[in-house]
Design a protein around this motif. Sequence first.
Motif, PDB file in Angstrom:
ATOM      1  N   VAL A 137      -4.915  -1.242   3.432  1.00  0.00           N
ATOM      2  CA  VAL A 137      -3.921  -0.471   2.673  1.00  0.00           C
ATOM      3  C   VAL A 137      -4.595   0.274   1.535  1.00  0.00           C
ATOM      4  CG1 VAL A 137      -1.885  -0.642   1.193  1.00  0.00           C
ATOM      5  CG2 VAL A 137      -2.008  -2.002   3.282  1.00  0.00           C
ATOM      6  N   GLY A 138      -5.474  -0.410   0.796  1.00  0.00           N
ATOM      7  CA  GLY A 138      -6.179   0.243  -0.297  1.00  0.00           C
ATOM      8  C   GLY A 138      -7.082   1.361   0.178  1.00  0.00           C
ATOM      9  N   PHE A 139      -7.734   1.155   1.325  1.00  0.00           N
ATOM     10  CA  PHE A 139      -8.585   2.209   1.876  1.00  0.00           C
ATOM     11  C   PHE A 139      -7.740   3.432   2.246  1.00  0.00           C
ATOM     12  CE2 PHE A 139     -10.573   4.451   5.373  1.00  0.00           C
ATOM     13  CZ  PHE A 139     -11.850   4.669   4.881  1.00  0.00           C
ATOM     14  N   LEU A 140      -6.598   3.200   2.882  1.00  0.00           N
ATOM     15  CA  LEU A 140      -5.718   4.301   3.271  1.00  0.00           C
ATOM     16  C   LEU A 140      -5.248   5.085   2.055  1.00  0.00           C
ATOM     17  CD1 LEU A 140      -4.069   5.676   5.573  1.00  0.00           C
ATOM     18  CD2 LEU A 140      -2.239   4.056   5.055  1.00  0.00           C
ATOM     19  N   LEU A 141      -4.843   4.362   1.000  1.00  0.00           N
ATOM     20  CA  LEU A 141      -4.354   5.030  -0.200  1.00  0.00           C
ATOM     21  C   LEU A 141      -5.481   5.756  -0.929  1.00  0.00           C
ATOM     22  CD1 LEU A 141      -1.955   2.284  -1.652  1.00  0.00           C
ATOM     23  CD2 LEU A 141      -1.360   4.277  -0.276  1.00  0.00           C
ATOM     24  N   GLY A 142      -6.685   5.177  -0.912  1.00  0.00           N
ATOM     25  CA  GLY A 142      -7.791   5.805  -1.621  1.00  0.00           C
ATOM     26  C   GLY A 142      -8.386   6.992  -0.891  1.00  0.00           C
ATOM     27  N   TRP A 143      -8.349   6.949   0.442  1.00  0.00           N
ATOM     28  CA  TRP A 143      -9.008   7.991   1.223  1.00  0.00           C
ATOM     29  C   TRP A 143      -8.104   9.191   1.464  1.00  0.00           C
ATOM     30  CZ3 TRP A 143     -13.951   8.306   1.711  1.00  0.00           C
ATOM     31  CH2 TRP A 143     -14.510   9.194   2.639  1.00  0.00           C
ATOM     32  N   TYR A 144      -6.812   8.940   1.567  1.00  0.00           N
ATOM     33  CA  TYR A 144      -5.861  10.023   1.858  1.00  0.00           C
ATOM     34  C   TYR A 144      -4.964  10.246   0.647  1.00  0.00           C
ATOM     35  CZ  TYR A 144      -7.419   9.235   6.631  1.00  0.00           C
ATOM     36  OH  TYR A 144      -8.194   9.087   7.753  1.00  0.00           O
ATOM     37  N   ARG A 145      -5.195  11.354  -0.023  1.00  0.00           N
ATOM     38  CA  ARG A 145      -4.466  11.648  -1.252  1.00  0.00           C
ATOM     39  C   ARG A 145      -2.949  11.685  -1.055  1.00  0.00           C
ATOM     40  NH1 ARG A 145      -6.024  13.601  -6.133  1.00  0.00           N
ATOM     41  NH2 ARG A 145      -8.136  13.889  -5.330  1.00  0.00           N
ATOM     42  N   PHE A 158      -1.580  -7.297  -4.486  1.00  0.00           N
ATOM     43  CA  PHE A 158      -1.383  -6.158  -5.379  1.00  0.00           C
ATOM     44  C   PHE A 158      -2.555  -5.967  -6.343  1.00  0.00           C
ATOM     45  CE2 PHE A 158       3.029  -6.652  -3.980  1.00  0.00           C
ATOM     46  CZ  PHE A 158       3.330  -5.336  -3.703  1.00  0.00           C
ATOM     47  N   SER A 159      -3.230  -7.046  -6.715  1.00  0.00           N
ATOM     48  CA  SER A 159      -4.434  -6.863  -7.534  1.00  0.00           C
ATOM     49  C   SER A 159      -5.573  -6.297  -6.697  1.00  0.00           C
ATOM     50  CB  SER A 159      -4.847  -8.201  -8.156  1.00  0.00           C
ATOM     51  OG  SER A 159      -5.088  -9.167  -7.150  1.00  0.00           O
ATOM     52  N   VAL A 217      -7.642  -2.298  -6.885  1.00  0.00           N
ATOM     53  CA  VAL A 217      -9.101  -2.167  -6.991  1.00  0.00           C
ATOM     54  C   VAL A 217      -9.646  -1.363  -5.816  1.00  0.00           C
ATOM     55  CG1 VAL A 217     -11.275  -3.443  -6.992  1.00  0.00           C
ATOM     56  CG2 VAL A 217      -9.329  -4.307  -8.297  1.00  0.00           C
ATOM     57  N   MET A 218      -9.133  -1.633  -4.623  1.00  0.00           N
ATOM     58  CA  MET A 218      -9.622  -0.945  -3.431  1.00  0.00           C
ATOM     59  C   MET A 218      -9.378   0.552  -3.509  1.00  0.00           C
ATOM     60  SD  MET A 218     -11.357  -2.323  -1.035  1.00  0.00           S
ATOM     61  CE  MET A 218     -11.052  -1.034   0.171  1.00  0.00           C
ATOM     62  N   TYR A 219      -8.137   0.931  -3.759  1.00  0.00           N
ATOM     63  CA  TYR A 219      -7.878   2.378  -3.668  1.00  0.00           C
ATOM     64  C   TYR A 219      -8.455   3.129  -4.858  1.00  0.00           C
ATOM     65  CZ  TYR A 219      -3.682   3.163  -6.689  1.00  0.00           C
ATOM     66  OH  TYR A 219      -2.797   3.332  -7.728  1.00  0.00           O
ATOM     67  N   GLU A 220      -8.587   2.489  -6.011  1.00  0.00           N
ATOM     68  CA  GLU A 220      -9.256   3.159  -7.123  1.00  0.00           C
ATOM     69  C   GLU A 220     -10.742   3.357  -6.810  1.00  0.00           C
ATOM     70  OE1 GLU A 220      -8.237   4.557  -9.764  1.00  0.00           O
ATOM     71  OE2 GLU A 220      -6.140   3.925  -9.854  1.00  0.00           O
ATOM     72  N   GLY A 221     -11.356   2.347  -6.193  1.00  0.00           N
ATOM     73  CA  GLY A 221     -12.764   2.460  -5.852  1.00  0.00           C
ATOM     74  C   GLY A 221     -13.025   3.469  -4.753  1.00  0.00           C
ATOM     75  N   VAL A 222     -12.230   3.408  -3.683  1.00  0.00           N
ATOM     76  CA  VAL A 222     -12.423   4.312  -2.553  1.00  0.00           C
ATOM     77  C   VAL A 222     -12.162   5.757  -2.965  1.00  0.00           C
ATOM     78  CG1 VAL A 222     -11.539   4.952  -0.277  1.00  0.00           C
ATOM     79  CG2 VAL A 222     -11.932   2.548  -0.831  1.00  0.00           C
ATOM     80  N   VAL A 276     -17.942  -1.496   0.948  1.00  0.00           N
ATOM     81  CA  VAL A 276     -18.223  -2.933   0.793  1.00  0.00           C
ATOM     82  C   VAL A 276     -18.216  -3.369  -0.671  1.00  0.00           C
ATOM     83  CG1 VAL A 276     -20.001  -4.706   1.071  1.00  0.00           C
ATOM     84  CG2 VAL A 276     -19.412  -3.208   2.979  1.00  0.00           C
ATOM     85  N   PRO A 277     -18.853  -2.646  -1.615  1.00  0.00           N
ATOM     86  CA  PRO A 277     -18.792  -3.099  -3.018  1.00  0.00           C
ATOM     87  C   PRO A 277     -17.376  -3.208  -3.550  1.00  0.00           C
ATOM     88  CG  PRO A 277     -20.465  -1.401  -2.737  1.00  0.00           C
ATOM     89  CD  PRO A 277     -19.693  -1.442  -1.471  1.00  0.00           C
ATOM     90  N   HIS A 278     -16.503  -2.285  -3.139  1.00  0.00           N
ATOM     91  CA  HIS A 278     -15.123  -2.325  -3.623  1.00  0.00           C
ATOM     92  C   HIS A 278     -14.349  -3.483  -2.990  1.00  0.00           C
ATOM     93  CE1 HIS A 278     -16.112   1.485  -5.392  1.00  0.00           C
ATOM     94  NE2 HIS A 278     -16.312   2.040  -4.214  1.00  0.00           N
ATOM     95  N   ILE A 279     -14.676  -3.820  -1.750  1.00  0.00           N
ATOM     96  CA  ILE A 279     -14.042  -4.971  -1.115  1.00  0.00           C
ATOM     97  C   ILE A 279     -14.419  -6.245  -1.858  1.00  0.00           C
ATOM     98  CG2 ILE A 279     -13.946  -6.366   0.991  1.00  0.00           C
ATOM     99  CD1 ILE A 279     -14.385  -3.818   2.590  1.00  0.00           C
ATOM    100  N   LEU A 280     -15.686  -6.385  -2.193  1.00  0.00           N
ATOM    101  CA  LEU A 280     -16.140  -7.573  -2.909  1.00  0.00           C
ATOM    102  C   LEU A 280     -15.537  -7.644  -4.309  1.00  0.00           C
ATOM    103  CD1 LEU A 280     -19.879  -7.510  -1.805  1.00  0.00           C
ATOM    104  CD2 LEU A 280     -18.101  -9.069  -1.008  1.00  0.00           C
ATOM    105  N   THR A 281     -15.427  -6.498  -4.974  1.00  0.00           N
ATOM    106  CA  THR A 281     -14.793  -6.478  -6.292  1.00  0.00           C
ATOM    107  C   THR A 281     -13.322  -6.842  -6.196  1.00  0.00           C
ATOM    108  OG1 THR A 281     -16.334  -4.762  -7.046  1.00  0.00           O
ATOM    109  CG2 THR A 281     -14.325  -5.070  -8.323  1.00  0.00           C
TER     110      THR A 281
END
Length: 256
Positions: free
Chosen positions: A81-89, A135-136, A140-145, A176-181
């Motif tokens: 979900v975070g990747f989708l939100l971060g990658w697609y504006r 939600f936490s 982090v994911m979508y802000e990082g991606v 990967v770094p954002h997933i770990l964070t």
Amino acid sequence: MNGQVVRRLLLGLAPWVGAILLWYAVRWSGFVNASLIPAPHQVAAKFYELLTRENLLLDIYVSSRRVVLGVVLGILVAVPVGFLLGWYRPARTFADPMINFFRALPPIALIPLVIVYFGVDELAKLVILFYAAFFSGVIVMYEGVSQITPLYIRVAKTLGANEFEIFRKVIIPLTVPHILTALRVALGVAWATLVASELIAAQRGLGAMIQNASTYFLLDVIYVGIICIGVIALIMDLILRKISARLLVWQERAMS
């Protein structure tokens, strides 16, 4: 080399020694009633008693299992979900207000509804922890991606990489770094939410132990529970840091 190890060890121990000394100082200062602040040695004695006579290890295991399971499930959903939100504006524009709305809601406020919909069994506790972790983690994911520079993708395309190769060899390593964070942040939030989740008719667990102790004003037991939560959360975070350092060693080599 040995001198550096000793120095790092002393620097690591110094804050803990300082905290214990401050603990004693506050207790002996007279500003607070000494009966309201058990001394560190009294808390240590109670810890040993709970460990040897009251099955404290079972409470630690039960709470750790709940936190780990809630975080794993939450991150498994938060990463895509975070990747989708971060990658697609457009997706981020669509979902960002709702994500931030639910992120701001404290999990403890949802306990009445969780009880209504999921009962008071183990599932209800996992729902609370899943909610906190998801939600936490997704934030982090979508802000990082969203901050990944497109330069790497343009370079890969210039070198002839197709879409699948770009995703597998460029996007995934950069994610990967954002997933770990996200995992570390979610783990911390889940431990912070543990006591709230174990308000739901928990018989065992550190949160349940703290709640039961508060009923009978057993301050030393409350201190033991709080310290156990902090120590276990710290150990888990240190383990994640070690794993992150090993997985991301390629980044350090690339930057050097």
